[in-house]
Design a protein around this motif. Structure first.
Motif, PDB file in Angstrom:
ATOM      1  N   GLY A 176     -52.597  37.123   4.325  1.00 43.39           N
ATOM      2  CA  GLY A 176     -51.393  36.297   4.297  1.00 43.39           C
ATOM      3  C   GLY A 176     -51.060  35.821   2.903  1.00 43.39           C
ATOM      4  O   GLY A 176     -49.898  35.846   2.478  1.00 43.39           O
ATOM      5  N   VAL A 177     -52.056  35.378   2.154  1.00 38.74           N
ATOM      6  CA  VAL A 177     -51.822  34.927   0.788  1.00 38.74           C
ATOM      7  C   VAL A 177     -51.317  36.081  -0.061  1.00 38.74           C
ATOM      8  O   VAL A 177     -50.394  35.919  -0.876  1.00 38.74           O
ATOM      9  CB  VAL A 177     -53.108  34.300   0.187  1.00 38.74           C
ATOM     10  N   GLY A 178     -51.884  37.260   0.127  1.00 36.70           N
ATOM     11  CA  GLY A 178     -51.416  38.426  -0.626  1.00 36.70           C
ATOM     12  C   GLY A 178     -49.965  38.780  -0.313  1.00 36.70           C
ATOM     13  O   GLY A 178     -49.199  39.117  -1.203  1.00 36.70           O
ATOM     14  N   LEU A 179     -49.592  38.681   0.963  1.00 36.38           N
ATOM     15  CA  LEU A 179     -48.203  38.953   1.343  1.00 36.38           C
ATOM     16  C   LEU A 179     -47.258  37.920   0.757  1.00 36.38           C
ATOM     17  O   LEU A 179     -46.187  38.260   0.241  1.00 36.38           O
ATOM     18  CB  LEU A 179     -48.052  38.967   2.857  1.00 36.38           C
ATOM     19  N   VAL A 180     -47.629  36.661   0.800  1.00 36.75           N
ATOM     20  CA  VAL A 180     -46.766  35.612   0.261  1.00 36.75           C
ATOM     21  C   VAL A 180     -46.618  35.779  -1.245  1.00 36.75           C
ATOM     22  O   VAL A 180     -45.517  35.670  -1.780  1.00 36.75           O
ATOM     23  CB  VAL A 180     -47.304  34.215   0.619  1.00 36.75           C
ATOM     24  N   ARG A 181     -47.695  36.082  -1.927  1.00 38.52           N
ATOM     25  CA  ARG A 181     -47.633  36.241  -3.387  1.00 38.52           C
ATOM     26  C   ARG A 181     -46.809  37.463  -3.783  1.00 38.52           C
ATOM     27  O   ARG A 181     -46.122  37.441  -4.794  1.00 38.52           O
ATOM     28  CB  ARG A 181     -49.031  36.359  -3.968  1.00 38.52           C
ATOM     29  N   SER A 182     -46.885  38.523  -2.981  1.00 39.98           N
ATOM     30  CA  SER A 182     -46.150  39.742  -3.358  1.00 39.98           C
ATOM     31  C   SER A 182     -44.662  39.655  -3.035  1.00 39.98           C
ATOM     32  O   SER A 182     -43.867  40.372  -3.629  1.00 39.98           O
ATOM     33  CB  SER A 182     -46.758  40.961  -2.653  1.00 39.98           C
TER      34      SER A 182
END
Length: 58
Positions: free
Chosen positions: A49-55
């Motif tokens: 989830g953090v990776g998706l939000v950051r990307s």
């Protein structure tokens, strides 16, 4: 907000819930296979989830 960002937020929250629930289970002395599953799945969901939000943030 687009769909990726919403999915990232949902995954992050689900991961946090899993990590907290697994942590509470560990502190109560319930060191079982279910505790490890909650922590591992929570970590996977959280970091995905953090990776998706950051990307998706521009």
């Amino acid at each position: 907000m687009n769909a990726k960002s919403i999915l990232g937020i949902i995954l992050t929250l689900a991961g946090l819930i899993g990590l907290v629930y697994g942590g509470i289970d560990f502190t109560k002395g319930g060191v079982s296979q279910a505790s490890f599953v909650y922590v591992i799945m929570g970590a996977i969901f959280f970091f995905a989830g953090v990776g998706l939000v950051r990307s998706t943030k521009a």
